[in-house]
Scaffold this motif. Structure first.
Motif, PDB file in Angstrom:
ATOM      1  N   GLU A  78      -5.458   4.232  15.891  1.00 64.20           N
ATOM      2  CA  GLU A  78      -5.200   5.358  15.123  1.00 64.20           C
ATOM      3  C   GLU A  78      -5.651   6.647  15.957  1.00 64.20           C
ATOM      4  OE1 GLU A  78      -3.359   6.150  12.509  1.00 64.20           O
ATOM      5  OE2 GLU A  78      -2.644   3.859  12.202  1.00 64.20           O
ATOM      6  N   ASN A 142      -3.283  10.173   5.261  1.00 64.39           N
ATOM      7  CA  ASN A 142      -2.467   8.937   6.133  1.00 64.39           C
ATOM      8  C   ASN A 142      -3.489   7.736   6.015  1.00 64.39           C
ATOM      9  OD1 ASN A 142      -2.162   7.025   8.190  1.00 64.39           O
ATOM     10  ND2 ASN A 142      -0.946   8.576   9.295  1.00 64.39           N
ATOM     11  N   PRO A 144      -4.076   3.834   6.439  1.00 67.01           N
ATOM     12  CA  PRO A 144      -3.669   2.626   7.324  1.00 67.01           C
ATOM     13  C   PRO A 144      -3.911   1.318   6.096  1.00 67.01           C
ATOM     14  CG  PRO A 144      -4.894   4.098   8.705  1.00 67.01           C
ATOM     15  CD  PRO A 144      -5.002   4.569   7.109  1.00 67.01           C
ATOM     16  N   ASN A 152      -5.978   4.133  -1.199  1.00 61.37           N
ATOM     17  CA  ASN A 152      -4.701   4.090  -1.741  1.00 61.37           C
ATOM     18  C   ASN A 152      -4.782   3.720  -3.398  1.00 61.37           C
ATOM     19  OD1 ASN A 152      -2.333   4.403  -0.311  1.00 61.37           O
ATOM     20  ND2 ASN A 152      -3.307   2.731   1.051  1.00 61.37           N
ATOM     21  N   GLN A 289       5.477   4.388  16.284  1.00 60.53           N
ATOM     22  CA  GLN A 289       5.445   4.474  14.805  1.00 60.53           C
ATOM     23  C   GLN A 289       6.717   4.637  14.299  1.00 60.53           C
ATOM     24  OE1 GLN A 289       3.109   7.551  15.797  1.00 60.53           O
ATOM     25  NE2 GLN A 289       1.397   6.832  14.782  1.00 60.53           N
ATOM     26  N   HIS A 310      -0.383  -2.952  12.632  1.00 54.44           N
ATOM     27  CA  HIS A 310      -0.476  -2.454  11.134  1.00 54.44           C
ATOM     28  C   HIS A 310       0.240  -1.678  10.583  1.00 54.44           C
ATOM     29  CE1 HIS A 310      -2.667   0.611  13.273  1.00 54.44           C
ATOM     30  NE2 HIS A 310      -2.549   1.392  12.236  1.00 54.44           N
ATOM     31  N   TYR A 312       1.067   1.882   7.602  1.00 54.18           N
ATOM     32  CA  TYR A 312       0.241   3.077   6.950  1.00 54.18           C
ATOM     33  C   TYR A 312       1.270   3.539   6.051  1.00 54.18           C
ATOM     34  CZ  TYR A 312       1.953   6.690  10.048  1.00 54.18           C
ATOM     35  OH  TYR A 312       2.962   7.614  10.733  1.00 54.18           O
ATOM     36  N   THR A 314       1.788   7.553   3.873  1.00 56.81           N
ATOM     37  CA  THR A 314       1.409   8.614   3.865  1.00 56.81           C
ATOM     38  C   THR A 314       1.457   9.165   2.387  1.00 56.81           C
ATOM     39  OG1 THR A 314       2.274   9.300   6.291  1.00 56.81           O
ATOM     40  CG2 THR A 314       1.859  11.246   4.555  1.00 56.81           C
TER      41      THR A 314
END
Length: 319
Positions: A78, A142, A144, A152, A289, A310, A312, A314
């Motif tokens: 990242e 953002n 991940p 989150n 991405q 991985h 992510y 947004t």
């Protein structure tokens, strides 16, 4: 049943799909829980996104994660990606990065929630809201997955929404370097600066390019702009490459083809050209991405050897 704390984790869902005689029929879905509402849940599975109405869920539970890259490798990738897409306005909350760029692209206008923000999670989110508010921008984070699953969960409680799931995919350069060149396609011109038609093609997809966009696109020492033109000089395809980070990652972005030139293999053609360029600068792996819902692009990158490292989300603050 699943809870908001399970978002970002691997789960299995047993779904009712019908009845045969006196027997209930089920099917199982395994994947990453990316959204959970009062009516539905959404999984990112190996075969794509699956939305399941909660009324059809017989059982659901979190299961052990599949073998995944460790947190350090997610953070390192990242940060390499951030270096390759340098927002002109920046700040820090401990390990978190704050980025603003005239609202051009989510990557350059979101807080990157990796590392320790040096304060409680709730205080960090409050600080993100203030920072973007001072600049007249909607706060974005953002996050991940599953690294930022706690972030989150807190954002869910605050009513933040999610943009479509993004896959961060990686591939070794070696297979791309050994692939036979497409003699039936025009050559790829790799230049230190983009042509006006290159910017115009990107603007058709990304919207008008503000000054901040030019700063981002040209702000990396090891960057290159790929152009493919026909015999009349008309632009057929573009892409941008940048090599960054201590591990010398090739970041592939803005792979675009003119509508009339699609389905000719030009996307893979420009990516392979970027791979050759990057290998001469010490890179041996690439990342990109791509939104999980962009199935055509995901298929293209899969043929080039890319797989998901991985993901992510947004996250957007309520207006």
């Amino acid at each position: 049943m699943l809870r908001q704390q399970d978002v970002g984790h691997r789960v299995v869902v047993r779904r009712i799909v019908g009845v045969s005689g006196d027997r209930t029929l089920f099917t199982d879905a395994l994947g990453e829980l990316v959204d959970l509402t009062e009516t539905d849940l959404t999984l990112a599975t190996d075969k794509g996104t699956v939305r399941v109405p909660l009324r059809e869920v017989h059982r659901a539970k979190r299961v052990p994660a599949a073998r995944r890259p460790n947190a350090a490798s997610v953070i390192a990738l990242e940060l390499a990606a951030d270096e390759a897409w340098p927002a002109p306005v920046r700040g820090r909350l401990g390990g978190w990065l704050l980025r603003a760029a005239d609202n051009w692209t989510g990557r350059a206008n979101s807080a990157l929630a990796v590392g320790d923000p040096d304060r409680t999670l709730e205080e960090a989110i409050d600080a993100v809201v203030r920072w973007y508010g001072e600049r007249g921008q909607q706060p974005l984070i953002n996050a991940p997955l599953p690294l930022a699953a706690p972030v989150n969960a807190s954002l869910d409680e605050r009513g933040w929404t999610s943009r479509p799931l993004t896959l961060v995919q990686t591939a070794a350069l070696a297979p791309m370097l050994t692939a036979a060149a497409r003699a039936d396609l025009p050559p790829v011109d790799l230049a230190d600066a983009a042509g006006d038609d290159w910017y115009a093609m990107v603007a058709d997809h990304k919207g008008t390019l503000p000054a901040a966009a030019l700063t981002i696109l040209n702000g990396v020492p090891d960057r290159v702009f790929a152009h493919v033109r026909d015999t009349d000089g008309k632009l057929l395809a573009v892409a941008r490459g940048a090599v960054t980070g201590p591990d010398r990652w090739l970041g592939v972005s803005l792979v675009q083809t003119a509508p009339a030139a699609r389905r000719r293999g030009l996307g893979g053609h420009v990516v392979r050209a970027l791979a050759h360029w990057a290998s001469q600068r010490g890179a041996n792996r690439a990342y990109l991405q791509v939104e999980e819902r962009n199935t055509a692009a995901v298929a293209l990158y899969g043929r080039l050897g890319f797989s998901t490292h991985h993901t992510y989300l947004t996250r957007e603050a309520p207006l």
